[in-house]
Scaffold this motif. Structure first.
Motif, PDB file in Angstrom:
ATOM      1  N   ASP A 103       0.838  -1.195   0.000  1.00 25.11           N
ATOM      2  CA  ASP A 103       0.000   0.000   0.000  1.00 25.11           C
ATOM      3  C   ASP A 103       0.877   1.251   0.000  1.00 25.11           C
ATOM      4  O   ASP A 103       1.761   1.398   0.853  1.00 25.11           O
ATOM      5  CB  ASP A 103      -0.914   0.021   1.235  1.00 25.11           C
ATOM      6  CG  ASP A 103      -1.994  -1.049   1.166  1.00 25.11           C
ATOM      7  OD1 ASP A 103      -2.247  -1.566   0.058  1.00 25.11           O
ATOM      8  OD2 ASP A 103      -2.579  -1.364   2.224  1.00 25.11           O
ATOM      9  N   HIS A 104       0.642   2.136  -0.957  1.00 25.63           N
ATOM     10  CA  HIS A 104       1.325   3.431  -1.055  1.00 25.63           C
ATOM     11  C   HIS A 104       2.827   3.299  -1.295  1.00 25.63           C
ATOM     12  O   HIS A 104       3.589   4.246  -1.056  1.00 25.63           O
ATOM     13  CB  HIS A 104       1.095   4.275   0.207  1.00 25.63           C
ATOM     14  CG  HIS A 104      -0.344   4.372   0.596  1.00 25.63           C
ATOM     15  ND1 HIS A 104      -1.295   4.939  -0.232  1.00 25.63           N
ATOM     16  CD2 HIS A 104      -1.005   3.956   1.712  1.00 25.63           C
ATOM     17  CE1 HIS A 104      -2.466   4.876   0.365  1.00 25.63           C
ATOM     18  NE2 HIS A 104      -2.332   4.285   1.530  1.00 25.63           N
ATOM     19  N   ALA A 105       3.295   2.141  -1.768  1.00 23.83           N
ATOM     20  CA  ALA A 105       4.717   1.976  -2.075  1.00 23.83           C
ATOM     21  C   ALA A 105       4.866   0.889  -3.130  1.00 23.83           C
ATOM     22  O   ALA A 105       4.075  -0.052  -3.178  1.00 23.83           O
ATOM     23  CB  ALA A 105       5.515   1.611  -0.824  1.00 23.83           C
ATOM     24  N   VAL A 160      14.295   1.839  -5.462  1.00 20.57           N
ATOM     25  CA  VAL A 160      13.632   2.073  -4.181  1.00 20.57           C
ATOM     26  C   VAL A 160      12.527   1.043  -4.072  1.00 20.57           C
ATOM     27  O   VAL A 160      11.733   0.872  -5.003  1.00 20.57           O
ATOM     28  CB  VAL A 160      13.058   3.502  -4.092  1.00 20.57           C
ATOM     29  CG1 VAL A 160      12.072   3.628  -2.939  1.00 20.57           C
ATOM     30  CG2 VAL A 160      14.184   4.511  -3.920  1.00 20.57           C
ATOM     31  N   SER A 161      12.467   0.333  -2.949  1.00 26.34           N
ATOM     32  CA  SER A 161      11.527  -0.788  -2.848  1.00 26.34           C
ATOM     33  C   SER A 161      11.105  -1.019  -1.403  1.00 26.34           C
ATOM     34  O   SER A 161      11.851  -0.727  -0.475  1.00 26.34           O
ATOM     35  CB  SER A 161      12.175  -2.062  -3.397  1.00 26.34           C
ATOM     36  OG  SER A 161      13.404  -2.337  -2.742  1.00 26.34           O
ATOM     37  N   PRO A 162       9.883  -1.575  -1.221  1.00 28.54           N
ATOM     38  CA  PRO A 162       9.425  -1.891   0.139  1.00 28.54           C
ATOM     39  C   PRO A 162      10.258  -2.981   0.803  1.00 28.54           C
ATOM     40  O   PRO A 162      10.463  -2.955   2.015  1.00 28.54           O
ATOM     41  CB  PRO A 162       7.976  -2.353  -0.068  1.00 28.54           C
ATOM     42  CG  PRO A 162       7.578  -1.819  -1.401  1.00 28.54           C
ATOM     43  CD  PRO A 162       8.827  -1.794  -2.211  1.00 28.54           C
ATOM     44  N   GLY A 163      10.702  -3.969   0.032  1.00 28.67           N
ATOM     45  CA  GLY A 163      11.515  -5.055   0.569  1.00 28.67           C
ATOM     46  C   GLY A 163      12.941  -4.984   0.051  1.00 28.67           C
ATOM     47  O   GLY A 163      13.240  -4.267  -0.914  1.00 28.67           O
ATOM     48  N   ARG A 164      13.830  -5.735   0.692  1.00 20.74           N
ATOM     49  CA  ARG A 164      15.249  -5.730   0.304  1.00 20.74           C
ATOM     50  C   ARG A 164      15.441  -6.618  -0.928  1.00 20.74           C
ATOM     51  O   ARG A 164      15.088  -7.799  -0.902  1.00 20.74           O
ATOM     52  CB  ARG A 164      16.107  -6.246   1.457  1.00 20.74           C
ATOM     53  CG  ARG A 164      17.609  -6.234   1.169  1.00 20.74           C
ATOM     54  CD  ARG A 164      18.380  -6.877   2.303  1.00 20.74           C
ATOM     55  NE  ARG A 164      18.360  -6.059   3.504  1.00 20.74           N
ATOM     56  CZ  ARG A 164      19.266  -5.127   3.793  1.00 20.74           C
ATOM     57  NH1 ARG A 164      20.263  -4.891   2.948  1.00 20.74           N
ATOM     58  NH2 ARG A 164      19.186  -4.434   4.912  1.00 20.74           N
ATOM     59  N   ALA A 219       3.196  14.207   1.890  1.00 20.46           N
ATOM     60  CA  ALA A 219       2.948  14.064   0.457  1.00 20.46           C
ATOM     61  C   ALA A 219       4.237  13.753  -0.293  1.00 20.46           C
ATOM     62  O   ALA A 219       4.239  12.943  -1.231  1.00 20.46           O
ATOM     63  CB  ALA A 219       2.309  15.341  -0.088  1.00 20.46           C
ATOM     64  N   LEU A 220       5.336  14.371   0.109  1.00 18.65           N
ATOM     65  CA  LEU A 220       6.612  14.109  -0.551  1.00 18.65           C
ATOM     66  C   LEU A 220       7.056  12.672  -0.294  1.00 18.65           C
ATOM     67  O   LEU A 220       7.532  11.991  -1.216  1.00 18.65           O
ATOM     68  CB  LEU A 220       7.666  15.092  -0.060  1.00 18.65           C
ATOM     69  CG  LEU A 220       9.060  14.950  -0.682  1.00 18.65           C
ATOM     70  CD1 LEU A 220       9.005  15.085  -2.201  1.00 18.65           C
ATOM     71  CD2 LEU A 220      10.019  15.980  -0.093  1.00 18.65           C
ATOM     72  N   ARG A 221       6.894  12.190   0.933  1.00 18.10           N
ATOM     73  CA  ARG A 221       7.257  10.802   1.232  1.00 18.10           C
ATOM     74  C   ARG A 221       6.456   9.833   0.370  1.00 18.10           C
ATOM     75  O   ARG A 221       6.988   8.828  -0.122  1.00 18.10           O
ATOM     76  CB  ARG A 221       7.034  10.502   2.719  1.00 18.10           C
ATOM     77  CG  ARG A 221       8.172  10.955   3.622  1.00 18.10           C
ATOM     78  CD  ARG A 221       7.996  10.433   5.034  1.00 18.10           C
ATOM     79  NE  ARG A 221       7.031  11.232   5.766  1.00 18.10           N
ATOM     80  CZ  ARG A 221       7.348  12.289   6.538  1.00 18.10           C
ATOM     81  NH1 ARG A 221       8.613  12.648   6.659  1.00 18.10           N
ATOM     82  NH2 ARG A 221       6.421  12.958   7.180  1.00 18.10           N
ATOM     83  N   ARG A 222       5.159  10.107   0.204  1.00 17.95           N
ATOM     84  CA  ARG A 222       4.338   9.226  -0.634  1.00 17.95           C
ATOM     85  C   ARG A 222       4.854   9.202  -2.062  1.00 17.95           C
ATOM     86  O   ARG A 222       4.911   8.146  -2.696  1.00 17.95           O
ATOM     87  CB  ARG A 222       2.874   9.683  -0.597  1.00 17.95           C
ATOM     88  CG  ARG A 222       2.163   9.369   0.704  1.00 17.95           C
ATOM     89  CD  ARG A 222       0.659   9.557   0.569  1.00 17.95           C
ATOM     90  NE  ARG A 222       0.285  10.954   0.323  1.00 17.95           N
ATOM     91  CZ  ARG A 222       0.024  11.822   1.279  1.00 17.95           C
ATOM     92  NH1 ARG A 222       0.103  11.473   2.563  1.00 17.95           N
ATOM     93  NH2 ARG A 222      -0.323  13.071   0.979  1.00 17.95           N
ATOM     94  N   MET A 223       5.245  10.357  -2.580  1.00 13.40           N
ATOM     95  CA  MET A 223       5.752  10.401  -3.944  1.00 13.40           C
ATOM     96  C   MET A 223       7.088   9.682  -4.070  1.00 13.40           C
ATOM     97  O   MET A 223       7.354   8.974  -5.048  1.00 13.40           O
ATOM     98  CB  MET A 223       5.874  11.847  -4.405  1.00 13.40           C
ATOM     99  CG  MET A 223       6.272  11.994  -5.881  1.00 13.40           C
ATOM    100  SD  MET A 223       8.049  12.055  -6.118  1.00 13.40           S
ATOM    101  CE  MET A 223       8.381  13.714  -5.538  1.00 13.40           C
ATOM    102  N   LEU A 224       7.959   9.843  -3.085  1.00 16.97           N
ATOM    103  CA  LEU A 224       9.275   9.211  -3.147  1.00 16.97           C
ATOM    104  C   LEU A 224       9.188   7.688  -3.097  1.00 16.97           C
ATOM    105  O   LEU A 224      10.103   6.998  -3.567  1.00 16.97           O
ATOM    106  CB  LEU A 224      10.155   9.720  -2.003  1.00 16.97           C
ATOM    107  CG  LEU A 224      10.553  11.197  -2.065  1.00 16.97           C
ATOM    108  CD1 LEU A 224      11.293  11.602  -0.796  1.00 16.97           C
ATOM    109  CD2 LEU A 224      11.398  11.499  -3.299  1.00 16.97           C
ATOM    110  N   THR A 225       8.108   7.161  -2.527  1.00 16.76           N
ATOM    111  CA  THR A 225       7.974   5.705  -2.408  1.00 16.76           C
ATOM    112  C   THR A 225       6.975   5.110  -3.394  1.00 16.76           C
ATOM    113  O   THR A 225       6.979   3.892  -3.600  1.00 16.76           O
ATOM    114  CB  THR A 225       7.550   5.312  -0.982  1.00 16.76           C
ATOM    115  OG1 THR A 225       6.332   5.987  -0.641  1.00 16.76           O
ATOM    116  CG2 THR A 225       8.627   5.685   0.021  1.00 16.76           C
ATOM    117  N   ALA A 226       6.148   5.941  -4.018  1.00 16.92           N
ATOM    118  CA  ALA A 226       5.164   5.444  -4.989  1.00 16.92           C
ATOM    119  C   ALA A 226       5.425   5.965  -6.393  1.00 16.92           C
ATOM    120  O   ALA A 226       4.848   5.447  -7.356  1.00 16.92           O
ATOM    121  CB  ALA A 226       3.743   5.813  -4.560  1.00 16.92           C
ATOM    122  N   GLY A 227       6.275   6.976  -6.539  1.00 19.82           N
ATOM    123  CA  GLY A 227       6.623   7.478  -7.855  1.00 19.82           C
ATOM    124  C   GLY A 227       5.735   8.620  -8.312  1.00 19.82           C
ATOM    125  O   GLY A 227       4.732   8.950  -7.694  1.00 19.82           O
TER     126      GLY A 227
END
Length: 226
Positions: free
Chosen positions: A42-44, A62-66, A197-205
């Protein structure tokens, strides 16, 4: 969240194959994650971008998991070096974002607009912006909703430089027509307005064509030399 850097060895044949096709690179990036939730939550989501510095191609993810990039090292990397790839936790950096901070940024994006073909009965289509002014305006129009503002330079114009404007055409697995993408890379300085909002963009594009190397923005200290 994790931020990963991988350096390609241009002398290897598979490097040329990977670097020459966003579709092939997308498949290689997705193969780095053993579980679906490692690349989509969700959101990433997993985002990637290719940069070239001093003729050295570098892949950022950039990814949710390693991710596990063993296959890329074997096919297109430097297997005998100590740093086969570098992965660092990203969440701590994201948590430190605060209003008023200024950061240098880099983004490769697919700046497009919706338009209607000559046939008035046809559905609207996406068309790539082709001029620097159009591509600049595309980003400026999206800055506020994504929690940042592009800082003005000494001249009063946005502190923003565009380069590597390219058109890519490649086949898509199972598709009967090639995919055509127009991309541009942005370097600039931003100010944080809305950290969430910036964090959401950095992790979702941001923008379209995220599967094909677009939409990943990375930040660095504003006074750092590129």
């Amino acid at each position: 969240m994790y931020l990963t850097r991988f350096r390609f060895n241009r002398a290897r044949r598979d490097s040329r194959r990977l670097l020459g096709s966003p579709q092939v690179m997308h498949a290689a990036v997705m193969a780095s994650f053993p579980q679906h939730t490692d690349h989509t939550r969700d959101h990433a989501r997993a985002l990637w971008r290719l940069d070239t510095t001093d003729n050295q191609p570098v892949l950022y993810i950039v990814s949710p998991g390693r991710p596990d990039l063993t296959h890329l090292v074997e096919q297109a990397g430097w297997p005998t070096t100590d740093e086969k790839w570098l992965t660092r936790p990203y969440g701590g950096f994201l948590d430190q974002l605060a209003p008023g901070q200024q950061w240098a940024f880099r983004l490769t994006a697919n700046p497009v607009h919706n338009g209607r073909p000559k046939d008035p009965t046809a559905d609207t289509k996406r068309y790539g912006h082709v001029t620097v002014a159009q591509q600049t305006q595309w980003l400026l129009q999206r800055a506020e909703r994504h929690g940042f503002a592009v800082v003005a330079g000494a001249s009063g114009e946005p502190n923003l430089m565009l380069h590597h404007q390219s058109t890519h055409s490649f086949g898509r697995r199972g598709g009967d027509r090639p995919v055509t993408l127009r991309t541009a890379t942005y370097d600039g300085v931003l100010e944080v307005v809305d950290p969430d909002a910036l964090r959401r963009m950095l992790t979702a594009g941001i923008g379209h064509a995220k599967a094909y190397g677009c939409g990943l923005m990375t930040l660095a200290p504003a006074n750092a030399a590129r």
